[in-house]
Enzyme design. Structure first.
Site, PDB file in Angstrom:
ATOM      1  N   GLN A  94      11.740   6.969   8.999  1.00  0.00           N
ATOM      2  CA  GLN A  94      11.465   6.850   7.564  1.00  0.00           C
ATOM      3  C   GLN A  94      11.637   5.397   7.126  1.00  0.00           C
ATOM      4  OE1 GLN A  94      13.832   9.324   4.901  1.00  0.00           O
ATOM      5  NE2 GLN A  94      12.524   8.812   3.144  1.00  0.00           N
ATOM      6  N   HIS A 100       8.105  11.978   1.030  1.00  0.00           N
ATOM      7  CA  HIS A 100       6.648  12.063   1.157  1.00  0.00           C
ATOM      8  C   HIS A 100       6.274  12.913   2.352  1.00  0.00           C
ATOM      9  CE1 HIS A 100       8.086   8.465   3.296  1.00  0.00           C
ATOM     10  NE2 HIS A 100       7.163   8.737   4.205  1.00  0.00           N
TER      11      HIS A 100
HETATM   12  P1  5GP Z   1       7.568   6.773   6.578  1.00  0.00           P
HETATM   13  O1  5GP Z   1       7.659   6.014   7.878  1.00  0.00           O
HETATM   14  O2  5GP Z   1       8.554   6.272   5.546  1.00  0.00           O
HETATM   15  O3  5GP Z   1       7.585   8.256   6.761  1.00  0.00           O
HETATM   16  O4  5GP Z   1       6.116   6.497   6.072  1.00  0.00           O
HETATM   17  C1  5GP Z   1       5.783   5.589   5.075  1.00  0.00           C
HETATM   18  C2  5GP Z   1       4.277   5.505   5.059  1.00  0.00           C
HETATM   19  O5  5GP Z   1       3.892   4.841   3.884  1.00  0.00           O
HETATM   20  C3  5GP Z   1       3.699   4.709   6.237  1.00  0.00           C
HETATM   21  O6  5GP Z   1       2.784   5.532   6.942  1.00  0.00           O
HETATM   22  C4  5GP Z   1       3.022   3.513   5.577  1.00  0.00           C
HETATM   23  O7  5GP Z   1       1.814   3.145   6.205  1.00  0.00           O
HETATM   24  C5  5GP Z   1       2.802   4.000   4.164  1.00  0.00           C
HETATM   25  N1  5GP Z   1       2.836   2.939   3.163  1.00  0.00           N
HETATM   26  C6  5GP Z   1       3.779   1.979   3.041  1.00  0.00           C
HETATM   27  N2  5GP Z   1       3.521   1.187   2.001  1.00  0.00           N
HETATM   28  C7  5GP Z   1       2.371   1.656   1.442  1.00  0.00           C
HETATM   29  C8  5GP Z   1       1.588   1.250   0.327  1.00  0.00           C
HETATM   30  O8  5GP Z   1       1.881   0.292  -0.385  1.00  0.00           O
HETATM   31  N3  5GP Z   1       0.490   1.989   0.050  1.00  0.00           N
HETATM   32  C9  5GP Z   1       0.115   3.056   0.814  1.00  0.00           C
HETATM   33  N4  5GP Z   1      -0.998   3.692   0.446  1.00  0.00           N
HETATM   34  N5  5GP Z   1       0.836   3.467   1.861  1.00  0.00           N
HETATM   35  C10 5GP Z   1       1.946   2.779   2.183  1.00  0.00           C
END
Ligand code: 5GP
Ligand code: ZN
Length: 113
Positions: A94, A100
């Site tokens: 994360q 999300h």
């Molecule tokens: P996590 O690793 O926290 O589960 O996933 C975060 C996700 O958010 C990642 O897949 C990354 O590509 C996406 N993400 C991060 N910053 C942004 C952003 O500014 N806009 C969008 N659309 N996605 C983002």
């Protein structure tokens, strides 16, 4: 809205995103770095840091996250071919601490697990 949260800023429209669905409770938008042919995120508008912080009062909205994810997946042409991932905690991968749901769809080969 949490000041230092990138997804709260996306929800507030302060950072642009490719929105796929929005209502009073939820936003779905394309992941900026897609890991599958279809890759979008569904978030509650309420700031909750991670799945482990979901409380009973959030049951309804988190169920809606799942249902709207399915609806958007259908619209994106992957009704019967997607995975759902919630990362919980930095060690799990994360990076953004606003809960999300990832929808990853449209792959034509099996996932490793
Ligand atoms: P996590 O690793 O926290 O589960 O996933 C975060 C996700 O958010 C990642 O897949 C990354 O590509 C996406 N993400 C991060 N910053 C942004 C952003 O500014 N806009 C969008 N659309 N996605 C983002
Ligand atoms: Zn947030």
């Amino acid at each position: 809205m949490m000041d230092d949260c990138i997804f709260c800023k996306i929800i507030a429209g302060e950072i642009p995103s490719e929105k796929l669905y929005e209502d009073d409770d939820i936003l779905a938008f394309k992941d900026i770095a897609p890991q599958a042919p279809v890759h979008f995120l569904v978030v509650p508008k309420k700031h909750i840091s991670m799945p482990a912080d979901v409380e009973e009062v959030d049951d309804l909205v988190m169920g809606k996250v799942l249902r709207i994810g399915a609806q958007v997946a259908k619209e994106q042409g992957v009704a019967d071919n997607y995975r759902v991932i919630f990362n919980n905690g930095a060690k799990s991968g994360q990076v953004v601490f606003h809960v999300h749901m990832h929808i990853l769809g449209g792959k034509d080969k099996p996932w490793p697990m």
